[in-house]
Design an enzyme around this catalytic site. Structure first.
Site, PDB file in Angstrom:
ATOM      1  N   ASP A 232       0.874  -1.161   0.000  1.00 56.53           N
ATOM      2  CA  ASP A 232       0.000   0.000   0.000  1.00 56.53           C
ATOM      3  C   ASP A 232       0.919   1.221   0.000  1.00 56.53           C
ATOM      4  OD1 ASP A 232      -2.053   1.794   0.055  1.00 56.53           O
ATOM      5  OD2 ASP A 232      -3.101   0.891   1.751  1.00 56.53           O
TER       6      ASP A 232
HETATM    7  C1  BGC Z   1      -4.878   3.451   0.011  1.00 50.85           C
HETATM    8  C2  BGC Z   1      -4.982   2.481  -1.147  1.00 50.85           C
HETATM    9  C3  BGC Z   1      -4.759   3.203  -2.449  1.00 50.85           C
HETATM   10  C4  BGC Z   1      -3.412   3.876  -2.407  1.00 50.85           C
HETATM   11  C5  BGC Z   1      -3.082   4.658  -3.662  1.00 50.85           C
HETATM   12  C6  BGC Z   1      -3.621   4.287  -0.030  1.00 50.85           C
HETATM   13  O1  BGC Z   1      -3.697   5.344   0.866  1.00 50.85           O
HETATM   14  O2  BGC Z   1      -4.923   2.759   1.236  1.00 50.85           O
HETATM   15  O3  BGC Z   1      -6.240   1.867  -1.128  1.00 50.85           O
HETATM   16  O4  BGC Z   1      -4.852   2.319  -3.508  1.00 50.85           O
HETATM   17  O5  BGC Z   1      -3.384   4.810  -1.326  1.00 50.85           O
HETATM   18  O6  BGC Z   1      -3.883   5.772  -3.758  1.00 50.85           O
END
Ligand code: BGC
Length: 757
Positions: A232
């Protein structure tokens, strides 16, 4: 690209080049290696629209992204209980990705709804892993069928936003396996996602993105995942542990920090270069797949996709109450529309799932020129306190109408990534408004806009409730379709609505114990808890009304007894006994009768959605295999079916069981048991074959207790019965024979050996 070619390409790379592939070039791209013809690949959020950003990227939905179509939120898609709807969504998004040259869309969001307060519940599917996993699989398969990758997220046990980057989810192996991992398991096995996104949190002390057990043992070895694990955004704690633990790609760019630490670790013999090769191969394989599937000249058809968004929204809205057929509304009725969300739709949640659309259609956008419709604000978005003049205005217009249609919901700021909700209540001004309308004797239907459950103190007073959830940019149109009866509602809740937040088992600790997040309710998540406690709920899991009615009959199972290796085939008939066409979600729950171990009353194991014309009936059928009857057994480290009787229930919801059948299952797996001197006589009694082995000892023991021998009757006055002796001995450890059977200490060893041999 052929596997041998991937390996060959990686073998031509320097250590620096390999390390460079293992982190992002910027916020959204992997790195290119030009001399080897390896391009960059773009990834984008996800999951219900395209959040494609330029170089000013962010992972919280702060900066602008391209104009795109906002589809309904995950919560609504899940409430459709419709595999085909999820597949349609996946297919549409894949075409958008191809048109925009995006290689991987970051979704679906698969975490279990442990608490109604989790800030991202609007993105997540369900409190039930079977539902979540099957819907996720449909979405993934459809996206990937067009040659675009997915990234199911956030793996795993990421069930709150509070301290999400440092929280440590303390979860038992059983709850992980039966609930939290299970939400991903079938999806991974069945749909083979190109990538999986590791979550921010720790699980039992170890960060997900460096968790060898999670990523290598479970995901890759057990489930056969052969794709790329991406972090993530910002979830990497230690880059070197990450590579060793099975994390291939760090996102976004670490500005070279992560790459350097990988290079140094290899040079210092702290990290095996073969692991770097493996991770580089995993990244390269996906980048090359993207290259092979790239298509030029495709158009992102925002108009056509908007229509899809409208249809999808109509499949997932849930009719919660409909006293005396208040809905559908009749055209020509005088309707007082009240509430700011009728004019300015609340249609999506905040954070990385936030889509930049300029085509939001609200209910009043469609009806503003209709002479039979009046509109009053009633309350302002984000406001808590009642504004008396807005309330009076609303009352006045409602009194002149045949019905008041209140568009209530949660303000935008209540539901977002990065923080949790602090209450399950609607703003007080909205509750005041609805209660006041009811008190004045006005017919009142409420349309709700929220990404997760809200308390409804007025539930018994209003005439109708439509849970519109966060329905995407076509919210108003889908509401129009359902409220006026052009679409018959068919959504069912993919989550329980407790009466009050405190009823939820996590309420005692949620967000209150710093990074330590103790999953004390264990496997009793959602309806598994409320059913076990026989608690009333506001609306149960699986619940939802229709404008027609369905009759269930003829439940047939193809066997009444089987081994755990066999499959039981179930069929039943569903008939539309109303006057209009409609869709019904048939749910199959399984529960073990008197399991003798901790188990939920019932668990969803299968479901299907059928469309029926008035008077039409269809047969639906399901196959249940071992897993449907199994629980996680820690001793064997596997799912296990206990020999016993199982109820198979065909249901309209988790609290409305229409038909029940029973099947006996014989286990083919013996749980190994090793006796120690602290095993109890009860443990022994459960294994009659072992009892035989030490019959002499047991007889001596019975005599010591004044037992009457085999022939004695339990009615012999004054005599202590064998059953009583057995009951008394049940919890006594075997070592007690020293005192009670007058044995030497050395005899215990002999007995244990005889039992274990
Ligand atoms: C989120 C993800 C997301 C990623 C990219 C993170 O803060 O938890 O779900 O895909 O950012 O935006």
């Amino acid at each position: 690209m052929e596997e041998s070619r991937i390996e060959e390409l990686v073998s031509q790379m320097t250590l620096e080049e390999k390390a460079s592939l293992l982190s992002g070039d910027d916020f959204w791209h992997t790195k290119a290696i030009e001399r080897l013809g390896i391009p960059r690949m773009m990834v984008s959020d996800g999951p219900v629209g395209l959040r494609k950003q330029d170089e000013h990227g962010d992972h919280l939905g702060v900066n602008e992204s391209i104009k795109a179509v906002c589809f309904p939120a995950g919560v609504l898609n899940a409430a459709s209980f419709d595999i085909d709807a999820l597949a349609k969504l996946g297919d549409t998004l894949a075409k958008e990705c191809l048109a925009e040259d995006v290689g991987v869309i970051l979704g679906p969001a698969m975490n279990i709804k442990r608490s109604p307060l989790c800030g991202r519940n609007f993105e997540y599917y369900s409190e039930d892993p079977t539902l979540s996993s099957k819907l996720g699989a449909a979405y993934v398969k459809a996206v990937q069928a067009r040659g675009v990758g997915t990234s199911p997220k956030h793996f795993a046990a990421n069930n709150q936003e509070h301290r999400r980057m440092s929280a440590d989810s303390k979860v038992s192996m059983r709850a992980l396996r039966e609930i939290y991992l299970a939400s991903f398991e079938e999806m991974v096995k069945d749909s083979k996602p190109w990538t999986v996104m590791g979550s921010y949190n720790r699980i039992n002390g170890c960060y997900s993105c460096e968790n060898n057990w999670l990523l290598n043992e479970v995901l890759r070895k057990e489930w056969g995942f052969d794709g790329l694990v991406v972090s993530d955004w910002g979830a990497v704690n230690d880059r070197v542990y990450g590579v060793a633990g099975g994390l291939d790609l760090e996102m976004p760019s670490s500005g070279g920090v992560g790459d350097r630490s990988i290079i140094e670790a290899v040079q210092n013999d702290e990290l095996d270069e073969k692991l770097v090769d493996k991770a580089a191969e995993n990244v390269l394989r996906i980048v090359m797949r993207y290259v092979e599937n790239k298509q030029k000249g495709l158009v992102f058809d925002r108009k056509a996709d908007h229509e899809e968004a409208r249809k999808l929204a109509g499949q997932g809205m849930v009719l919660l109450k409909n006293k005396a057929n208040t809905l559908p509304l009749i055209r020509g009725m005088k309707i007082a529309v009240i509430g700011c969300y009728a004019q300015k739709a609340r249609y999506q949640g905040g954070g990385s799932a936030h889509i930049n659309t300029d085509n939001v259609v609200s209910f009043m956008d469609l009806l503003k020129d209709d002479p039979d419709i009046s509109f009053s604000l009633g309350f302002r978005d984000g406001q808590e306190e009642t504004d008396p003049s807005l309330l009076e205005d609303a009352l006045r217009s409602a009194k002149e109408a045949d019905i008041a249609l209140v568009f209530a919901g949660l303000p935008d700021k209540y539901e977002s990534e990065a923080y949790d909700r602090f209450t399950m209540k609607l703003p007080q001004c909205q509750n005041d408004l609805i209660e006041r309308l009811c008190k004045e004797g006005i017919r009142c239907a409420v349309v709700l806009h929220n990404g997760s459950p809200v308390e409804m103190p007025w539930v018994s007073e209003v005439d109708a409730i439509l849970e519109a959830y966060l329905a995407g940019e076509a919210t108003g149109e889908a509401e129009y379709d359902i409220l006026f009866g052009d679409v018959n509602p068919s959504g069912k809740l993919a989550e329980s609505f407790p009466i009050r937040c405190e009823d939820n088992p996590t309420a005692l600790t949620f967000g209150l114990d710093g990074d330590h997040v103790d999953y004390r309710e264990d496997i009793f998540v959602g309806y598994r808890y409320y059913d076990k406690k026989k608690m009333d709920v506001l609306f149960p899991f699986g619940y939802g009304l229709s404008y027609t009615e369905f009759e269930y009959s003829d439940l047939v199972i193809d066997k009444s007894s089987m081994k755990d290796t066999e499959t039981v085939h179930i069929s039943l008939k569903v008939k539309n006994i109303g006057k209009i066409k409609g869709k019904e979600v048939v749910q199959i729950y399984v529960g073990q009768k008197d399991p003798g171990i901790v188990r939920p009353v019932r668990e969803l194991r299968a479901f299907t959605k059928v469309e029926l014309m008035p008077g039409e009936s269809k047969e639906v059928s399901f196959d249940l295999t071992k897993r449907a009857f199994a629980y996680w057994n820690d001793i064997i480290g596997d799912f296990h079916v206990l020999t016993g009787e199982y109820l198979i229930e065909a249901a309209r919801s988790s609290r409305d069981i229409a038909l029940t059948a029973q099947v006996h299952i014989d286990s083919t797996v013996e749980i190994p048991y090793r006796f120690t001197q602290n095993s109890t006589f009860g443990d022994l009694m459960e294994r009659p074959d072992k009892m035989e082995r030490i019959k002499d000892v047991l007889d001596a023991l019975k005599e010591g207790f004044g037992g009457q021998g085999e022939e004695s009757s339990d009615n012999d006055e004054g005599a202590i019965s064998n059953q009583m002796i057995e009951a008394m001995l049940k919890y006594m450890p075997l070592r007690a024979i020293v005192q009670f059977a007058g044995k030497e200490k050395s005899a215990i060893e002999d007995i244990i050996n005889r039992l274990n041999s």
